[in-house]
Design an enzyme around this catalytic site. Structure first.
Site, PDB file in Angstrom:
ATOM      1  N   ALA A  33      37.063 -30.303  82.567  1.00 48.18           N
ATOM      2  CA  ALA A  33      37.004 -28.846  82.721  1.00 48.18           C
ATOM      3  C   ALA A  33      35.868 -28.404  83.645  1.00 48.18           C
ATOM      4  O   ALA A  33      35.908 -27.305  84.196  1.00 48.18           O
ATOM      5  CB  ALA A  33      36.837 -28.197  81.355  1.00 48.18           C
ATOM      6  N   GLU A 129      50.989 -22.775  76.131  1.00 52.37           N
ATOM      7  CA  GLU A 129      51.625 -24.102  76.124  1.00 52.37           C
ATOM      8  C   GLU A 129      52.040 -24.527  74.714  1.00 52.37           C
ATOM      9  O   GLU A 129      53.108 -25.133  74.519  1.00 52.37           O
ATOM     10  CB  GLU A 129      50.650 -25.138  76.715  1.00 52.37           C
ATOM     11  N   GLY A 134      55.428 -27.824  70.906  1.00 54.35           N
ATOM     12  CA  GLY A 134      54.155 -28.390  70.447  1.00 54.35           C
ATOM     13  C   GLY A 134      53.392 -29.135  71.520  1.00 54.35           C
ATOM     14  O   GLY A 134      52.923 -28.550  72.493  1.00 54.35           O
ATOM     15  N   ILE A 136      54.358 -31.298  73.781  1.00 53.69           N
ATOM     16  CA  ILE A 136      55.002 -31.614  75.069  1.00 53.69           C
ATOM     17  C   ILE A 136      54.576 -30.568  76.097  1.00 53.69           C
ATOM     18  O   ILE A 136      54.747 -29.378  75.855  1.00 53.69           O
ATOM     19  CB  ILE A 136      56.548 -31.583  74.944  1.00 53.69           C
ATOM     20  N   LYS A 205      61.629 -20.062  71.523  1.00 56.60           N
ATOM     21  CA  LYS A 205      61.112 -21.034  72.500  1.00 56.60           C
ATOM     22  C   LYS A 205      61.972 -21.059  73.769  1.00 56.60           C
ATOM     23  O   LYS A 205      61.449 -21.092  74.886  1.00 56.60           O
ATOM     24  CB  LYS A 205      61.045 -22.423  71.860  1.00 56.60           C
TER      25      LYS A 205
HETATM   26  N1  HSE Z   1      58.950 -24.948  62.681  1.00 54.67           N
HETATM   27  C1  HSE Z   1      58.778 -25.547  63.959  1.00 54.67           C
HETATM   28  C2  HSE Z   1      59.647 -26.810  64.027  1.00 54.67           C
HETATM   29  C3  HSE Z   1      57.328 -25.881  64.162  1.00 54.67           C
HETATM   30  O1  HSE Z   1      60.246 -27.219  63.028  1.00 54.67           O
HETATM   31  O2  HSE Z   1      59.757 -27.374  65.107  1.00 54.67           O
HETATM   32  C4  HSE Z   1      56.840 -25.754  65.577  1.00 54.67           C
HETATM   33  O3  HSE Z   1      57.187 -24.586  66.214  1.00 54.67           O
END
Ligand code: HSE
Length: 440
Positions: A33, A129, A134, A136, A205
């Site tokens: 950083a 991000e 998560g 990725i 997402k």
């Molecule tokens: N509830 C979400 C999952 C957790 O099962 O993927 C992460 O957004």
């Protein structure tokens, strides 16, 4: 140089992961950083527990607004979740000139337009991000790594809970309700897993990925959302016999008429890598005109995988916060003045292929009638399978299951044919329809 100071709102699973990884890898993160990154203040309703996580050296308060008001804090991490207080705090942090890092997909998918506009006006960054898949780095990949491409489609397994449930249903031949209970017992699914199993979490997402892929505003309200609650073990078994696995996919696709934005169970050919993503893992496929197909795989949830994404955003902001806001990477990959008004297509205009299962009377002419209706509508058949129906009472033993795979057709056209099929006296139960994606 002094470390950049960060305030953390909410120190649950992801917050404590962020604190621990930052501490463990501080030397390497600083080398990347250009200066240290320090969580200097934490707000959490459970002050005692939060203090235990961060130790005596970090100030913990119960009021998030104390963090936002602290002039020493440059970056606020929002890990509270939901649309309520989290939205107010994010907007207040932006108004106070703080950069924001959030894992809150629901908030951005629903209120992203307002939040990004506020951040743009104030010259601060909102980084997210951790909100999609998560650990990725799919936001980075879409926004920066694939920036040369005209992206054609994105399709992902972006909810770990439902992928775990589908994997178990296939492995053990169990129905949805049984596996859900098991998932809850093992702690995979929330006590109220509605957002996961109804496809809402995946729709949040894919809405964000759609905006970044095509340069359109975030439009969760236009997404088609269908979960996995109605899937039966029989269809998973028949799909397998036809060379497919059923996955809950978030799909967004550019077409000549607009953008498809949809979440629903999909048959995927077993030979695709993504069809073999099992358990709680996530994977996203992206098709770009220059790069071709790319695939990103990893843990979509959990303390340190999600912390990995949060800290990547902290590093980006640390590197860029002194840059002219006009020279930073735009929030949604495209310059705010260059967004597209491509419309999101209603489901009736989506073009895809289908798996149909019909419980029919086992008598002459039934199959010919069904295929005739499809032919009349111009829908081409890819495969037909007839199987002795499971769970048929003795009185109904002259019934059979007919499974039809179609080639691509407009969903509105298929709906008309399904209505005609359903009204036939030889069709004995509600028709099962599952969409099919070849992903090639
Ligand atoms: N509830 C979400 C999952 C957790 O099962 O993927 C992460 O957004």
């Amino acid at each position: 140089m002094n470390p950049i100071k960060v305030g953390l709102l909410g120190i649950g699973t992801v917050g404590s992961g962020t604190f621990n990884v930052l501490k463990r890898n501080q030397e390497e993160i600083q080398r990347r950083a250009g200066r240290g990154i320090e969580i200097a203040m934490v707000a959490d309703l459970n002050v005692a527990r939060a203090q235990e996580v961060v130790g005596a050296g970090v100030k913990v308060v119960s009021d998030a607004r104390e963090v936002i008001a602290n002039p020493e804090i440059d970056i606020v991490i929002e890990l509270i979740g939901g649309y309520g207080i989290a939205k107010a705090l994010v907007l207040e942090a932006i108004a106070a000139g703080k950069h924001v890092v959030t894992a809150n997909k629901a908030l951005l998918a629903v209120h992203g337009t307002e939040i990004f506009a506020a951040a743009q006006a104030k010259g601060v960054m909102v980084a997210f991000e951790a909100a999609v898949a998560g650990g990725i780095p799919i936001i980075k990949a879409l926004r920066e790594g694939l920036t040369a491409n005209s992206i054609q489609w994105v399709a992902g397994i972006i909810n770990g809970t439902t992928n775990f449930i589908l994997s178990e249903m296939r492995d053990k031949g169990l129905d949805f309700g049984v596996v859900l209970k098991e998932a809850q017992r093992l702690g995979y699914a929330e006590a109220d897993p509605t957002f996961d199993i109804e496809g809402v979490d995946a729709a949040h997402k894919v809405t964000l990925m759609s905006a970044i892929a095509f340069g359109i505003p975030v439009q969760f309200d236009k997404a088609y959302v269908e979960g996995i609650t109605k899937l039966g073990a029989a269809d998973i078994k028949y799909a397998e016999q036809l060379g497919y696995r059923i996955k809950l996919l978030g799909i967004t696709k550019r077409t000549a008429h607009g953008v498809e934005l949809r979440v629903h169970p999909s048959l995927v050919p077993t030979q695709r890598l993504i069809a073999n993503v099992e358990g709680a893992m996530n994977a996203v496929m992206v098709q770009g005109d220059a790069v071709g197909t790319t695939l990103y795989y990893g843990k979509g949830a959990g303390s340190e995988p999600t912390a990995s994404a949060v800290i990547a955003d902290l590093v980006d902001i640390t590197r860029l916060h002194t840059a002219d806001p006009l020279n930073r990477v735009p929030h949604l990959a495209f310059q705010p003045g260059a967004m597209s008004d491509l419309r999101v297509l209603p489901m009736s205009e989506v073009v895809t292929s289908y798996y149909l299962r019909l419980r029919v009377a086992d008598q002459a002419g039934v199959l010919a009638k069904l295929t005739g209706l499809l032919a009349d509508a111009g829908i081409s058949i890819d495969a037909v399978l007839q199987r002795e129906a499971d769970q048929v009472s003795q009185a109904d033993e002259n019934q059979t299951d007919v499974i039809i795979l179609t080639h691509d057709t407009r969903e509105g056209t298929l709906n008309d044919v399904l209505a005609q099929m359903q009204s036939l006296p030889t069709v004995m139960a509600p028709i099962v329809r599952i969409r099919k994606e070849e992903l090639n």
